[in-house]
Write a protein that holds these residues in place. Structure first.
Motif, PDB file in Angstrom:
ATOM      1  N   GLN A  19      38.337  36.019  47.419  1.00 46.55           N
ATOM      2  CA  GLN A  19      38.758  37.413  47.395  1.00 46.55           C
ATOM      3  C   GLN A  19      37.728  38.281  46.684  1.00 46.55           C
ATOM      4  O   GLN A  19      37.361  39.368  47.161  1.00 46.55           O
ATOM      5  CB  GLN A  19      40.119  37.552  46.711  1.00 46.55           C
ATOM      6  CG  GLN A  19      40.706  38.956  46.762  1.00 46.55           C
ATOM      7  CD  GLN A  19      40.948  39.431  48.184  1.00 46.55           C
ATOM      8  OE1 GLN A  19      41.424  38.672  49.028  1.00 46.55           O
ATOM      9  NE2 GLN A  19      40.619  40.681  48.460  1.00 46.55           N
ATOM     10  N   GLU A  20      37.235  37.796  45.540  1.00 44.25           N
ATOM     11  CA  GLU A  20      36.213  38.550  44.803  1.00 44.25           C
ATOM     12  C   GLU A  20      34.928  38.670  45.622  1.00 44.25           C
ATOM     13  O   GLU A  20      34.261  39.712  45.600  1.00 44.25           O
ATOM     14  CB  GLU A  20      35.930  37.879  43.461  1.00 44.25           C
ATOM     15  CG  GLU A  20      37.028  38.034  42.430  1.00 44.25           C
ATOM     16  CD  GLU A  20      38.172  37.035  42.617  1.00 44.25           C
ATOM     17  OE1 GLU A  20      38.162  36.296  43.636  1.00 44.25           O
ATOM     18  OE2 GLU A  20      39.064  36.987  41.750  1.00 44.25           O
ATOM     19  N   LEU A  21      34.580  37.611  46.343  1.00 47.55           N
ATOM     20  CA  LEU A  21      33.361  37.661  47.140  1.00 47.55           C
ATOM     21  C   LEU A  21      33.495  38.676  48.274  1.00 47.55           C
ATOM     22  O   LEU A  21      32.573  39.463  48.533  1.00 47.55           O
ATOM     23  CB  LEU A  21      33.048  36.279  47.712  1.00 47.55           C
ATOM     24  CG  LEU A  21      31.832  36.192  48.639  1.00 47.55           C
ATOM     25  CD1 LEU A  21      30.580  36.726  47.964  1.00 47.55           C
ATOM     26  CD2 LEU A  21      31.626  34.760  49.109  1.00 47.55           C
ATOM     27  N   LEU A  22      34.632  38.679  48.945  1.00 47.44           N
ATOM     28  CA  LEU A  22      34.835  39.650  50.024  1.00 47.44           C
ATOM     29  C   LEU A  22      34.812  41.081  49.500  1.00 47.44           C
ATOM     30  O   LEU A  22      34.267  41.980  50.146  1.00 47.44           O
ATOM     31  CB  LEU A  22      36.152  39.362  50.740  1.00 47.44           C
ATOM     32  CG  LEU A  22      36.197  38.072  51.570  1.00 47.44           C
ATOM     33  CD1 LEU A  22      37.591  37.847  52.123  1.00 47.44           C
ATOM     34  CD2 LEU A  22      35.174  38.107  52.696  1.00 47.44           C
ATOM     35  N   GLU A  23      35.389  41.292  48.318  1.00 49.24           N
ATOM     36  CA  GLU A  23      35.356  42.632  47.724  1.00 49.24           C
ATOM     37  C   GLU A  23      33.921  43.045  47.406  1.00 49.24           C
ATOM     38  O   GLU A  23      33.547  44.208  47.595  1.00 49.24           O
ATOM     39  CB  GLU A  23      36.225  42.648  46.468  1.00 49.24           C
ATOM     40  CG  GLU A  23      37.717  42.529  46.767  1.00 49.24           C
ATOM     41  CD  GLU A  23      38.556  42.386  45.507  1.00 49.24           C
ATOM     42  OE1 GLU A  23      37.963  42.291  44.402  1.00 49.24           O
ATOM     43  OE2 GLU A  23      39.801  42.353  45.617  1.00 49.24           O
ATOM     44  N   GLN A  40      31.773  46.099  49.078  1.00 50.33           N
ATOM     45  CA  GLN A  40      31.124  47.110  48.241  1.00 50.33           C
ATOM     46  C   GLN A  40      29.653  47.273  48.618  1.00 50.33           C
ATOM     47  O   GLN A  40      29.146  48.396  48.703  1.00 50.33           O
ATOM     48  CB  GLN A  40      31.237  46.705  46.768  1.00 50.33           C
ATOM     49  CG  GLN A  40      30.638  47.699  45.799  1.00 50.33           C
ATOM     50  CD  GLN A  40      30.752  47.226  44.354  1.00 50.33           C
ATOM     51  OE1 GLN A  40      30.570  46.045  44.046  1.00 50.33           O
ATOM     52  NE2 GLN A  40      31.082  48.143  43.469  1.00 50.33           N
ATOM     53  N   ASP A  41      28.972  46.145  48.864  1.00 47.23           N
ATOM     54  CA  ASP A  41      27.546  46.198  49.188  1.00 47.23           C
ATOM     55  C   ASP A  41      27.283  46.569  50.644  1.00 47.23           C
ATOM     56  O   ASP A  41      26.270  47.200  50.966  1.00 47.23           O
ATOM     57  CB  ASP A  41      26.889  44.844  48.899  1.00 47.23           C
ATOM     58  CG  ASP A  41      26.815  44.542  47.410  1.00 47.23           C
ATOM     59  OD1 ASP A  41      27.045  45.468  46.600  1.00 47.23           O
ATOM     60  OD2 ASP A  41      26.539  43.375  47.054  1.00 47.23           O
ATOM     61  N   TYR A  42      28.205  46.154  51.528  1.00 48.72           N
ATOM     62  CA  TYR A  42      28.019  46.382  52.968  1.00 48.72           C
ATOM     63  C   TYR A  42      29.306  46.969  53.547  1.00 48.72           C
ATOM     64  O   TYR A  42      30.026  46.297  54.292  1.00 48.72           O
ATOM     65  CB  TYR A  42      27.683  45.066  53.678  1.00 48.72           C
ATOM     66  CG  TYR A  42      26.462  44.369  53.142  1.00 48.72           C
ATOM     67  CD1 TYR A  42      25.193  44.724  53.582  1.00 48.72           C
ATOM     68  CD2 TYR A  42      26.568  43.358  52.187  1.00 48.72           C
ATOM     69  CE1 TYR A  42      24.063  44.093  53.095  1.00 48.72           C
ATOM     70  CE2 TYR A  42      25.446  42.714  51.693  1.00 48.72           C
ATOM     71  CZ  TYR A  42      24.194  43.085  52.148  1.00 48.72           C
ATOM     72  OH  TYR A  42      23.078  42.461  51.663  1.00 48.72           O
ATOM     73  N   VAL A 101      32.792  40.505  58.245  1.00 51.04           N
ATOM     74  CA  VAL A 101      32.441  39.217  57.646  1.00 51.04           C
ATOM     75  C   VAL A 101      33.174  38.144  58.448  1.00 51.04           C
ATOM     76  O   VAL A 101      34.399  38.142  58.526  1.00 51.04           O
ATOM     77  CB  VAL A 101      32.839  39.148  56.166  1.00 51.04           C
ATOM     78  CG1 VAL A 101      32.485  37.783  55.585  1.00 51.04           C
ATOM     79  CG2 VAL A 101      32.140  40.254  55.382  1.00 51.04           C
ATOM     80  N   LEU A 102      32.423  37.215  59.043  1.00 53.76           N
ATOM     81  CA  LEU A 102      32.969  36.184  59.914  1.00 53.76           C
ATOM     82  C   LEU A 102      32.756  34.815  59.287  1.00 53.76           C
ATOM     83  O   LEU A 102      31.774  34.594  58.587  1.00 53.76           O
ATOM     84  CB  LEU A 102      32.284  36.221  61.284  1.00 53.76           C
ATOM     85  CG  LEU A 102      31.975  37.587  61.878  1.00 53.76           C
ATOM     86  CD1 LEU A 102      31.191  37.439  63.159  1.00 53.76           C
ATOM     87  CD2 LEU A 102      33.262  38.359  62.114  1.00 53.76           C
ATOM     88  N   GLY A 103      33.656  33.889  59.563  1.00 51.18           N
ATOM     89  CA  GLY A 103      33.447  32.535  59.067  1.00 51.18           C
ATOM     90  C   GLY A 103      34.734  31.882  58.643  1.00 51.18           C
ATOM     91  O   GLY A 103      35.781  32.073  59.256  1.00 51.18           O
TER      92      GLY A 103
END
Length: 218
Positions: A129-133, A137-139, A144-146
């Motif tokens: 969840q933190e990574l997706l957030e 924020q950056d993009y 995001v797929l996977g």
């Protein structure tokens, strides 16, 4: 079941013709998952100019077959003319200031040609969840797929790989910039068909009625 890297790569070569794949994704299932470093290195050696992501999987579907909880391998490859690929390995660590993520590519000033981010993550060591957030924020607005790695006996075994190296923790991915546009579908490749129906009667998660008629009839 023996593993022969040339069987995977030669089959891919037949499908792509004389063109080498720019991007490859290797899925490893069943007891092969414990041999990820060896398999990863062999396939990467056969595809030295390909950005290669690897992930363990509980089930593998490819070429009209589906293998569940048994040894299996599937190699997907794509020619992406005009596309720039930037691979990354993201890792996380707790600090006095909170969770810190290292390894993500720096955000691009011009994101007009960004197509998608392909991401494979270890569910044990990656706070998804933190990574997706962070990626949002950056993009902002970039799909995001996977998915998440699965199927391993030892939690300490690497579940991911990037190019020729096994990755012990975190997430691996690639940013696709330029070239063809990317269209996405849900995990089973399904698309909605027919008319939209409203659930008119249910008990908990059991749907009893759709559009005023029994669900089974609909």
């Amino acid at each position: 079941m023996l593993f022969r890297s040339h069987e995977l790569t030669s089959d891919l070569a037949r499908q792509l013709g004389s063109h080498r794949p720019d991007l490859g994704v290797l899925f490893i299932g069943g007891r092969h998952a414990g041999r990820l470093p060896t398999i990863q290195a062999a396939v990467a050696a056969a595809l030295p100019q390909t950005v290669l992501l690897t992930c363990t999987a509980e089930s593998i579907a490819s070429g009209g077959r589906e293998i569940e909880e048994e040894p299996g391998l599937a190699l997907w490859g794509a020619r992406l003319p005009g596309t720039r690929l930037q691979s990354f390995h993201a890792v996380f660590q707790n600090t006095p200031d909170g969770l810190v993520c290292d390894g993500l590519p720096d955000p691009l000033e011009d994101q007009s040609e960004l197509r998608a981010i392909l991401l494979l993550a270890d569910p044990v060591s990656c706070p998804i969840q933190e990574l997706l957030e962070r990626l949002e924020q950056d993009y902002p607005g970039i799909p995001v797929l996977g998915g998440m790695a699965s199927a391993w006996d030892n939690p300490r075994d690497p579940k991911l790989g990037l190019n020729a190296s096994a990755v012990p923790r975190g997430a691996v991915g690639v940013v696709l910039q330029g070239g063809a546009r990317v269209r996405t579908v849900v995990s089973q490749g399904c698309r909605p068909i027919g008319d939209t129906l409203v659930v008119t009667k249910a008990e908990g998660n059991l749907v009893l009625e759709l559009g005023g008629r029994p669900a089974l009839t609909r």
